[in-house]
Each structure stands twice: as C-alpha cells, then as structure tokens.
Scaffold this motif. Structure first.
Motif, PDB file in Angstrom:
ATOM      1  N   PRO A 106     -21.184   7.938  19.386  1.00 29.40           N
ATOM      2  CA  PRO A 106     -20.028   7.337  19.577  1.00 29.40           C
ATOM      3  C   PRO A 106     -18.638   8.279  19.065  1.00 29.40           C
ATOM      4  O   PRO A 106     -17.853   8.252  19.744  1.00 29.40           O
ATOM      5  CB  PRO A 106     -19.929   5.865  18.788  1.00 29.40           C
ATOM      6  CG  PRO A 106     -21.385   6.006  18.673  1.00 29.40           C
ATOM      7  CD  PRO A 106     -22.073   6.932  18.730  1.00 29.40           C
ATOM      8  N   PHE A 107     -18.803   8.962  17.948  1.00 29.53           N
ATOM      9  CA  PHE A 107     -17.861   9.739  17.670  1.00 29.53           C
ATOM     10  C   PHE A 107     -17.499  10.693  18.665  1.00 29.53           C
ATOM     11  O   PHE A 107     -16.396  11.005  19.064  1.00 29.53           O
ATOM     12  CB  PHE A 107     -18.078  10.462  16.366  1.00 29.53           C
ATOM     13  CG  PHE A 107     -17.710   9.587  15.248  1.00 29.53           C
ATOM     14  CD1 PHE A 107     -16.266   9.683  14.611  1.00 29.53           C
ATOM     15  CD2 PHE A 107     -18.662   8.880  14.488  1.00 29.53           C
ATOM     16  CE1 PHE A 107     -15.863   9.007  13.758  1.00 29.53           C
ATOM     17  CE2 PHE A 107     -17.956   8.120  13.244  1.00 29.53           C
ATOM     18  CZ  PHE A 107     -16.549   8.374  12.904  1.00 29.53           C
ATOM     19  N   LEU A 108     -18.681  11.428  19.071  1.00 36.02           N
ATOM     20  CA  LEU A 108     -18.457  12.406  20.209  1.00 36.02           C
ATOM     21  C   LEU A 108     -17.948  12.083  21.622  1.00 36.02           C
ATOM     22  O   LEU A 108     -17.050  12.532  21.892  1.00 36.02           O
ATOM     23  CB  LEU A 108     -19.921  13.145  20.571  1.00 36.02           C
ATOM     24  CG  LEU A 108     -19.971  14.440  21.493  1.00 36.02           C
ATOM     25  CD1 LEU A 108     -19.018  15.328  20.910  1.00 36.02           C
ATOM     26  CD2 LEU A 108     -21.358  14.718  21.580  1.00 36.02           C
ATOM     27  N   ALA A 109     -18.284  10.774  22.203  1.00 33.82           N
ATOM     28  CA  ALA A 109     -17.689  10.084  23.168  1.00 33.82           C
ATOM     29  C   ALA A 109     -16.544   9.920  22.900  1.00 33.82           C
ATOM     30  O   ALA A 109     -15.627  10.089  23.953  1.00 33.82           O
ATOM     31  CB  ALA A 109     -18.676   8.952  23.544  1.00 33.82           C
ATOM     32  N   ILE A 110     -15.820   9.385  21.732  1.00 33.60           N
ATOM     33  CA  ILE A 110     -14.624   9.139  21.677  1.00 33.60           C
ATOM     34  C   ILE A 110     -13.776  10.230  21.745  1.00 33.60           C
ATOM     35  O   ILE A 110     -12.532  10.449  22.330  1.00 33.60           O
ATOM     36  CB  ILE A 110     -14.368   8.153  20.381  1.00 33.60           C
ATOM     37  CG1 ILE A 110     -14.866   6.974  20.585  1.00 33.60           C
ATOM     38  CG2 ILE A 110     -12.940   7.901  19.937  1.00 33.60           C
ATOM     39  CD1 ILE A 110     -15.092   6.076  19.237  1.00 33.60           C
ATOM     40  N   ALA A 111     -14.231  11.215  21.142  1.00 33.01           N
ATOM     41  CA  ALA A 111     -13.332  12.679  20.792  1.00 33.01           C
ATOM     42  C   ALA A 111     -13.282  13.204  22.118  1.00 33.01           C
ATOM     43  O   ALA A 111     -12.283  13.784  22.630  1.00 33.01           O
ATOM     44  CB  ALA A 111     -13.985  13.524  20.063  1.00 33.01           C
ATOM     45  N   ALA A 129     -20.485  18.309  26.109  1.00 35.35           N
ATOM     46  CA  ALA A 129     -20.724  17.172  25.241  1.00 35.35           C
ATOM     47  C   ALA A 129     -22.130  16.577  25.494  1.00 35.35           C
ATOM     48  O   ALA A 129     -22.631  16.021  24.540  1.00 35.35           O
ATOM     49  CB  ALA A 129     -19.565  16.122  25.442  1.00 35.35           C
ATOM     50  N   VAL A 130     -22.515  16.103  26.784  1.00 34.95           N
ATOM     51  CA  VAL A 130     -23.730  15.798  27.080  1.00 34.95           C
ATOM     52  C   VAL A 130     -25.052  16.607  26.505  1.00 34.95           C
ATOM     53  O   VAL A 130     -25.751  15.901  25.945  1.00 34.95           O
ATOM     54  CB  VAL A 130     -23.905  15.646  28.788  1.00 34.95           C
ATOM     55  CG1 VAL A 130     -25.458  15.222  29.076  1.00 34.95           C
ATOM     56  CG2 VAL A 130     -22.910  14.399  29.243  1.00 34.95           C
ATOM     57  N   LEU A 131     -24.760  17.695  26.751  1.00 34.70           N
ATOM     58  CA  LEU A 131     -25.909  18.596  25.967  1.00 34.70           C
ATOM     59  C   LEU A 131     -25.908  18.461  24.574  1.00 34.70           C
ATOM     60  O   LEU A 131     -26.951  18.317  24.075  1.00 34.70           O
ATOM     61  CB  LEU A 131     -25.694  20.201  26.420  1.00 34.70           C
ATOM     62  CG  LEU A 131     -25.806  20.607  27.805  1.00 34.70           C
ATOM     63  CD1 LEU A 131     -25.405  21.965  28.061  1.00 34.70           C
ATOM     64  CD2 LEU A 131     -27.311  20.347  28.308  1.00 34.70           C
ATOM     65  N   LEU A 132     -24.904  18.598  23.874  1.00 32.09           N
ATOM     66  CA  LEU A 132     -24.571  18.617  22.578  1.00 32.09           C
ATOM     67  C   LEU A 132     -25.343  17.172  21.809  1.00 32.09           C
ATOM     68  O   LEU A 132     -25.985  16.937  21.059  1.00 32.09           O
ATOM     69  CB  LEU A 132     -23.222  18.636  22.101  1.00 32.09           C
ATOM     70  CG  LEU A 132     -22.777  18.619  20.442  1.00 32.09           C
ATOM     71  CD1 LEU A 132     -23.741  19.374  19.625  1.00 32.09           C
ATOM     72  CD2 LEU A 132     -21.302  18.872  20.312  1.00 32.09           C
ATOM     73  N   GLY A 133     -24.806  16.187  22.709  1.00 30.25           N
ATOM     74  CA  GLY A 133     -25.116  14.851  22.301  1.00 30.25           C
ATOM     75  C   GLY A 133     -26.581  14.493  22.251  1.00 30.25           C
ATOM     76  O   GLY A 133     -27.372  14.105  21.402  1.00 30.25           O
TER      77      GLY A 133
END
Length: 462
Positions: free
Chosen positions: A219-224, A121-125
């Motif tokens: 934020p959407f990615l972090a919440i998911a 997720a960190v790489l994607l974001g």
C-alpha cells in the motif's frame, strides 16, 4: 539567471494553438531546445511532498532485499550462504549494467513515462511480495527471480523518478530543494527499514514479520505511485516532444562538461562506498562496539536527513558547486579524524557519524541538482533519463568495486572479520576504512577546484 519571462521554453498550450511552429532556439552549446517554451514556476511545499513521497518506498526496499532476505532464506529455508551470495553478486552486476539500457528506453518512450513508472512499481511490488513468500520447492531459483524483479523495478522507477525531478520546470535555485527533499524522505525510508523488521519480529516472530512487512509495503508503494502520477498531471515538466531523439551514447558522455562531472562524481561515490562496505567491521573489530552499531547508523542517516535544509541554504548563497566543495572539505577532515580512532572511542565515533552524515546530505542533494541545471542549460531534456542512469550506474558500480577490492585486500594482509586484532591489523583497517576514502575525496575536491571554470554553468550559481 534567466528570468521568468526569459526562459527558453514555450507553453504547450501556446504551441497547440499557434498557426505556425515557433523557430527552435539554440542551447548553450548549439543544441536545439525542445519545441515548447514555458515560464518557470515556483516549487510549492505540497508539490515537493507529492513528488518526494516515492523516495520512501524506494529507499525502504533496499535493506529487506539485500540484508534481511539472504538471512531469511538461509535460516528459514536452509539455503547455503555461498549460493545466496553468488546469486546476489551476479544480480548486482546485472542490475548495474541494465541501468543505461533502462535510461535509453525511458528517454525513447518518455511520452509514456507514467506507464513506465507504473510498470516499474508493479515489478518492484511483485518481486518484494514474492521474496518473502517463497516457493519451497525451488527456493534458490525463486530467490533469484524475486530479487531480479525487485532490482529491475527499483531501477525503472528510481531513474524515471530522478529524471522527473531534474526536468521539473522551475527556477535553478529551487532544484536543490527538490533533490534535498527527495533524499531526506529517502533517508527516512531507510531508517524505517532498519527499524521495522526487528520490531515486527519481536511482535510476531521472524517468518510472520516478513509477511507483514511485505503486506504493509505494497500500500505504501501504491500510494506513492498515485501521488507521483497525480503530481505529473499537475506540474509543468520539460519533457521534449515525442518525436525528438536523444544523442548517441559516445557523444553524450564524451562532452567535456559531462566527462569531468561524472568523473568527479565517481571519485566521490567510490570514496563513500568503501566505508559503507567496511562500517560493520570497523565498529566491531576496531572500535569494539558492536552492540552500538544500530545507534551509530541511526546517527549517521538522521544527520544526513536533517542536513538537507543546511545544504539547500548553502547552495542558495554560495552556489551548488561551491557548497559541494565545502562538503568535501568537511568530509576529508572527518575521515582524517576517523582514521585516528582507537578501540573504545565511542563518543568520538558518534560525532564522526554525525559529521559524515552531514556530508552525506550534500552528496545526495547537490550533484543531481547540478546535473539538472546542466540538462536545462544545455537543453538535454531528450537525454535526461540516460544522464541520471549514469549516476545510478556509478553508484552501483562504485559499491561493487569497493566490495571487490576492500575486503580481499584486507584478507591478503591477514585480517579475518571477527578474529583476533593485532595493532597492525587495527591500523590497516582504519586506513582502509577512512584513510583511502580521505585521499579519494581529496582528489575529487582538487578536481572540482582545478576544473571549476570548465564545470561552471552559464546561469547564476544558485
């Protein structure tokens, strides 16, 4: 079907307090199961929602990365389209090839799956943010690095995300609900991604629009991610013990069931990839309805999302394999109709989009659920990430092959996108867009029927 008390797994708590390790039962093909056993549990709506949430940001990322970013770099930063296209082609090939490696590493370190998801997720974001905040001194290199981070992070998250759904310790009949919910949320994310950039561009201009898009996306990615990690702590998942190693790749893929299954999946995926590559050309140059492209795509993806409860219902009553066969039959009839369309057949093509969207729902929901059943029955939990990575590899590979074959073949026949269309070229475009996929899906259907006994699972078909 195994009953709740007859499932071949022991609870982790029971294993921890037992003075002696329980003997490992054998799987359907003689493979030892994991060293724990537990009762299956029903799937709750809240559990489905928490798990499926990650599908939204994953699906949302695709269109901005592959559709809007090249246009952004070409128009805003003046980068040549040929160079951007070459970079994207190379990265797509690398992205497909890295999937099996990601699957292998995810299986090897499955006891650290939460950390793997977080890193992905960190790489994607980070890649998504970098993509729309370029370093103007090295725009092409920045573009390549950003897309590489995005695609690698996407693959890491999506492979482990699908694996968790396949390992969810629940009844076989609930697995279609799991995949259907996940893919429905993904289609909604895709719809949002198609609407958000032009909407934001109309409000704040193109360059500012992508700044706000990336700002909202994080934020959407972090919440998911938070919901998924929380779901992992609360939901029983059939992860094998940390010291269990998976099977070698040759033996894993060489198994007859898996070889047949993945062969049928690739045929079907390749058949769907060809119209995906040609849809914009077909709408503009064959139907002469370029202004309605957005509406057609909306109908297609919305029909796919709305079809998920239908295929869940069919799978529960007919079995997953039979439901998949029915969907292929419906898709074949739909593509036959699409091949006969003429310029101006707007209403007919809208119905084609709706019907092919229904078939899309089955393609997204049923094969992963069938693979999850196989993993459970054959006790392949230690190989689960690699098996799902094969499906990811096939999807990307099919799209690459379709892109590399369809347009060059049409070009050799004299077709020029946006150019003058003769009746012969129109017919050729229709045959390539719909006729060839129809034949490929027919072959997949024949294969599923011919090898039905070989692909049957020992459990109840639901």
């Amino acid at each position: 079907m195994t009953s709740d008390t007859d499932d071949p797994h022991t609870s982790p708590m029971k294993s921890a307090i037992s003075p002696e390790p329980a003997p490992q039962p054998k799987g359907a093909r003689g493979t030892p199961t994991s060293s724990f056993q537990s009762r299956t549990v029903p799937v709750s709506i809240s559990g489905l929602a928490a798990y499926s949430a990650m599908a939204f940001p994953l699906a949302f990322a695709g269109l901005p990365i592959y559709l809007h970013a090249p246009d952004f770099y070409a128009v805003t930063l003046g980068q040549p389209l040929a160079a951007l296209g070459a970079v994207l082609l190379g990265l797509r090939l690398f992205d497909a090839v890295q999937d099996p490696l990601i699957g292998s590493l995810s299986d090897r370190f499955h006891h650290r799956r939460g950390m793997i998801l977080g890193a992905g997720a960190v790489l994607l974001g980070a890649g998504f943010w970098m993509l729309f905040h370029p370093m103007e001194q090295i725009p092409l290199l920045w573009f390549a690095i950003s897309v590489l981070l995005c695609t690698t992070g996407f693959s890491v998250v999506s492979i482990n995300f699908q694996t968790l759904g396949g390992l969810w310790r629940t009844h076989s009949r609930d697995r279609t609900r799991i995949t259907a919910s996940r893919e429905a949320v993904g289609l909604l994310g895709l719809l949002a991604a198609s609407v958000a950039p032009p909407l934001l561009a109309g409000l704040s201009g193109k360059e500012a629009a992508f700044h706000w898009l990336s700002l909202v996306y994080l934020p959407f990615l972090a919440i998911a991610l938070w919901l998924l990690l929380r779901w992992m702590r609360q939901t029983p998942v059939n992860e094998p013990p940390a010291n269990v190693r998976g099977t070698g790749w040759l033996k894993l893929i060489g198994d007859r069931w898996r070889a047949l299954f993945f062969g049928m999946v690739f045929l079907n995926t390749f058949a769907s990839a060809i119209p995906a590559v040609l849809v914009l050309f077909f709408i503009r140059d064959r139907l002469e309805a370029e202004s309605l492209t957005g509406l057609f795509l909306l109908i297609y993806f919305l029909a796919g999302a709305l079809s998920m409860p239908i295929w869940t219902w069919f799978a529960a009553r007919l079995g997953k394999m039979r439901a998949w066969q029915c969907s292929l039959g419906a898709a074949i009839l739909t593509f036959c109709w699409a091949a006969l369309l003429q310029p101006g057949d707007i209403t007919a093509y809208a119905l084609v989009c709706a019907l092919s969207g229904l078939a899309l729902g089955a393609d997204l929901a049923l094969p992963p659920a069938i693979l999850a059943d196989h993993i459970d029955e054959d006790h392949r939990q230690a190989d689960a990430s690699r098996l799902f990575s094969v499906m990811a590899f096939q999807s990307k590979g099919a799209l690459a092959v379709a892109t590399g074959l369809a347009l060059p073949l049409l070009g050799l026949a004299g077709y020029q996108p946006g150019g003058t269309m003769t009746p012969e070229l129109g017919f050729l475009l229709s045959i390539t867009y719909a006729g060839i996929p129809c034949v490929l899906k027919l072959l997949a259907l024949i294969g599923l029927l011919w090898f039905e006994k070989d692909l049957a699972l020992n459990k109840s078909p639901v």
